[in-house]
Design a protein around this motif. Structure first.
Motif, PDB file in Angstrom:
ATOM      1  N   VAL A 158     149.135 130.233  70.441  1.00  0.00           N
ATOM      2  CA  VAL A 158     149.628 130.485  71.786  1.00  0.00           C
ATOM      3  C   VAL A 158     150.841 129.593  71.983  1.00  0.00           C
ATOM      4  N   LEU A 159     151.964 130.208  72.280  1.00  0.00           N
ATOM      5  CA  LEU A 159     153.180 129.466  72.599  1.00  0.00           C
ATOM      6  C   LEU A 159     153.402 129.533  74.095  1.00  0.00           C
ATOM      7  N   TYR A 160     153.601 128.378  74.707  1.00  0.00           N
ATOM      8  CA  TYR A 160     153.913 128.291  76.139  1.00  0.00           C
ATOM      9  C   TYR A 160     155.372 127.899  76.278  1.00  0.00           C
ATOM     10  N   SER A 161     156.051 128.523  77.208  1.00  0.00           N
ATOM     11  CA  SER A 161     157.376 128.064  77.594  1.00  0.00           C
ATOM     12  C   SER A 161     157.421 128.032  79.112  1.00  0.00           C
ATOM     13  N   LEU A 162     158.271 127.174  79.635  1.00  0.00           N
ATOM     14  CA  LEU A 162     158.422 127.069  81.087  1.00  0.00           C
ATOM     15  C   LEU A 162     159.259 128.225  81.604  1.00  0.00           C
ATOM     16  N   PRO A 163     158.807 128.883  82.665  1.00  0.00           N
ATOM     17  CA  PRO A 163     159.648 129.925  83.256  1.00  0.00           C
ATOM     18  C   PRO A 163     160.934 129.311  83.812  1.00  0.00           C
ATOM     19  N   VAL A 164     161.982 130.085  83.844  1.00  0.00           N
ATOM     20  CA  VAL A 164     163.257 129.619  84.393  1.00  0.00           C
ATOM     21  C   VAL A 164     163.045 129.176  85.833  1.00  0.00           C
ATOM     22  N   GLY A 165     163.577 128.014  86.162  1.00  0.00           N
ATOM     23  CA  GLY A 165     163.534 127.514  87.531  1.00  0.00           C
ATOM     24  C   GLY A 165     162.296 126.726  87.906  1.00  0.00           C
ATOM     25  N   VAL A 166     161.348 126.560  86.996  1.00  0.00           N
ATOM     26  CA  VAL A 166     160.144 125.789  87.321  1.00  0.00           C
ATOM     27  C   VAL A 166     160.506 124.318  87.465  1.00  0.00           C
ATOM     28  N   ASP A 167     160.027 123.726  88.528  1.00  0.00           N
ATOM     29  CA  ASP A 167     160.237 122.304  88.788  1.00  0.00           C
ATOM     30  C   ASP A 167     159.294 121.510  87.877  1.00  0.00           C
ATOM     31  N   ARG A 168     159.865 120.724  87.000  1.00  0.00           N
ATOM     32  CA  ARG A 168     159.045 119.963  86.038  1.00  0.00           C
ATOM     33  C   ARG A 168     158.099 118.986  86.731  1.00  0.00           C
ATOM     34  N   SER A 169     158.398 118.577  87.948  1.00  0.00           N
ATOM     35  CA  SER A 169     157.473 117.691  88.663  1.00  0.00           C
ATOM     36  C   SER A 169     156.156 118.418  88.949  1.00  0.00           C
ATOM     37  N   ARG A 170     156.200 119.729  89.150  1.00  0.00           N
ATOM     38  CA  ARG A 170     154.970 120.514  89.345  1.00  0.00           C
ATOM     39  C   ARG A 170     154.139 120.525  88.064  1.00  0.00           C
ATOM     40  N   VAL A 171     154.822 120.571  86.923  1.00  0.00           N
ATOM     41  CA  VAL A 171     154.109 120.535  85.640  1.00  0.00           C
ATOM     42  C   VAL A 171     153.381 119.198  85.506  1.00  0.00           C
ATOM     43  N   LEU A 172     154.058 118.113  85.830  1.00  0.00           N
ATOM     44  CA  LEU A 172     153.435 116.783  85.742  1.00  0.00           C
ATOM     45  C   LEU A 172     152.271 116.650  86.715  1.00  0.00           C
ATOM     46  N   GLU A 173     152.392 117.210  87.901  1.00  0.00           N
ATOM     47  CA  GLU A 173     151.308 117.176  88.893  1.00  0.00           C
ATOM     48  C   GLU A 173     150.095 117.974  88.419  1.00  0.00           C
ATOM     49  N   THR A 174     150.339 119.052  87.713  1.00  0.00           N
ATOM     50  CA  THR A 174     149.269 119.950  87.264  1.00  0.00           C
ATOM     51  C   THR A 174     148.627 119.472  85.974  1.00  0.00           C
ATOM     52  N   TYR A 175     149.317 118.637  85.226  1.00  0.00           N
ATOM     53  CA  TYR A 175     148.830 118.223  83.910  1.00  0.00           C
ATOM     54  C   TYR A 175     147.397 117.682  83.924  1.00  0.00           C
ATOM     55  N   PRO A 176     146.980 116.837  84.874  1.00  0.00           N
ATOM     56  CA  PRO A 176     145.590 116.350  84.824  1.00  0.00           C
ATOM     57  C   PRO A 176     144.551 117.484  84.870  1.00  0.00           C
ATOM     58  N   ARG A 177     144.809 118.533  85.633  1.00  0.00           N
ATOM     59  CA  ARG A 177     143.891 119.679  85.671  1.00  0.00           C
ATOM     60  C   ARG A 177     143.933 120.454  84.353  1.00  0.00           C
ATOM     61  N   HIS A 178     145.131 120.584  83.781  1.00  0.00           N
ATOM     62  CA  HIS A 178     145.281 121.237  82.474  1.00  0.00           C
ATOM     63  C   HIS A 178     144.514 120.449  81.411  1.00  0.00           C
ATOM     64  N   LYS A 179     144.633 119.131  81.415  1.00  0.00           N
ATOM     65  CA  LYS A 179     143.954 118.285  80.436  1.00  0.00           C
ATOM     66  C   LYS A 179     142.435 118.413  80.575  1.00  0.00           C
ATOM     67  N   ALA A 180     141.938 118.360  81.800  1.00  0.00           N
ATOM     68  CA  ALA A 180     140.497 118.513  82.024  1.00  0.00           C
ATOM     69  C   ALA A 180     140.028 119.883  81.546  1.00  0.00           C
ATOM     70  N   TYR A 181     140.867 120.903  81.760  1.00  0.00           N
ATOM     71  CA  TYR A 181     140.516 122.256  81.344  1.00  0.00           C
ATOM     72  C   TYR A 181     140.442 122.360  79.819  1.00  0.00           C
ATOM     73  N   TYR A 182     141.453 121.875  79.102  1.00  0.00           N
ATOM     74  CA  TYR A 182     141.403 122.023  77.642  1.00  0.00           C
ATOM     75  C   TYR A 182     140.309 121.160  77.028  1.00  0.00           C
ATOM     76  N   GLU A 183     140.014 120.011  77.616  1.00  0.00           N
ATOM     77  CA  GLU A 183     138.927 119.188  77.083  1.00  0.00           C
ATOM     78  C   GLU A 183     137.579 119.888  77.262  1.00  0.00           C
ATOM     79  N   GLU A 184     137.370 120.502  78.424  1.00  0.00           N
ATOM     80  CA  GLU A 184     136.132 121.237  78.676  1.00  0.00           C
ATOM     81  C   GLU A 184     136.047 122.478  77.775  1.00  0.00           C
ATOM     82  N   PHE A 185     137.168 123.177  77.614  1.00  0.00           N
ATOM     83  CA  PHE A 185     137.215 124.362  76.763  1.00  0.00           C
ATOM     84  C   PHE A 185     136.819 124.001  75.334  1.00  0.00           C
ATOM     85  N   ARG A 186     137.379 122.937  74.840  1.00  0.00           N
ATOM     86  CA  ARG A 186     137.092 122.513  73.456  1.00  0.00           C
ATOM     87  C   ARG A 186     135.653 122.042  73.314  1.00  0.00           C
TER      88      ARG A 186
END
Length: 92
Positions: A5-33
């Motif tokens: 799975v390749l992820y890329s950022l959509p054009v215009g996405v504010d990278r600060s939103r990515v950083l804010e969301t990262y803790p939920r993403h991390k919890a999700y992939y840890e639970e998934f694994r």
């Protein structure tokens, strides 16, 4: 056969939103694994990658699709995923 799975950022996405969301993403992939979700490896590409892209390796297409469907990065519109079949010749 593995599935990448390749992820890329959509054009215009504010990278600060990515950083804010990262803790939920991390919890999700840890639970998934931990749940045996077929996740082999996951991580971002390093600078100077201008697209802020990342990739994951999965044991099945179904696992890759299930991961994408629940990942906060995709559900919140912060990643554009793409699944590729990977014909592994050698894997350590």
């Amino acid at each position: 056969m593995k599935f990448v799975v390749l992820y890329s950022l959509p054009v215009g996405v504010d990278r600060s939103r990515v950083l804010e969301t990262y803790p939920r993403h991390k919890a999700y992939y840890e639970e998934f694994r931990a749940g045996g979700g077929g996740l082999v490896a996951l991580g971002p590409f390093q600078a100077p990658d201008p697209a802020g892209s990342s990739m994951g390796i999965f044991t099945s297409r179904e696992d890759a699709e299930r991961f994408i469907a629940g990942d906060p990065f995709t559900t919140e519109g912060l990643a554009e995923p793409r699944i590729l079949e990977w014909n592994v010749v050698w894997f350590e």
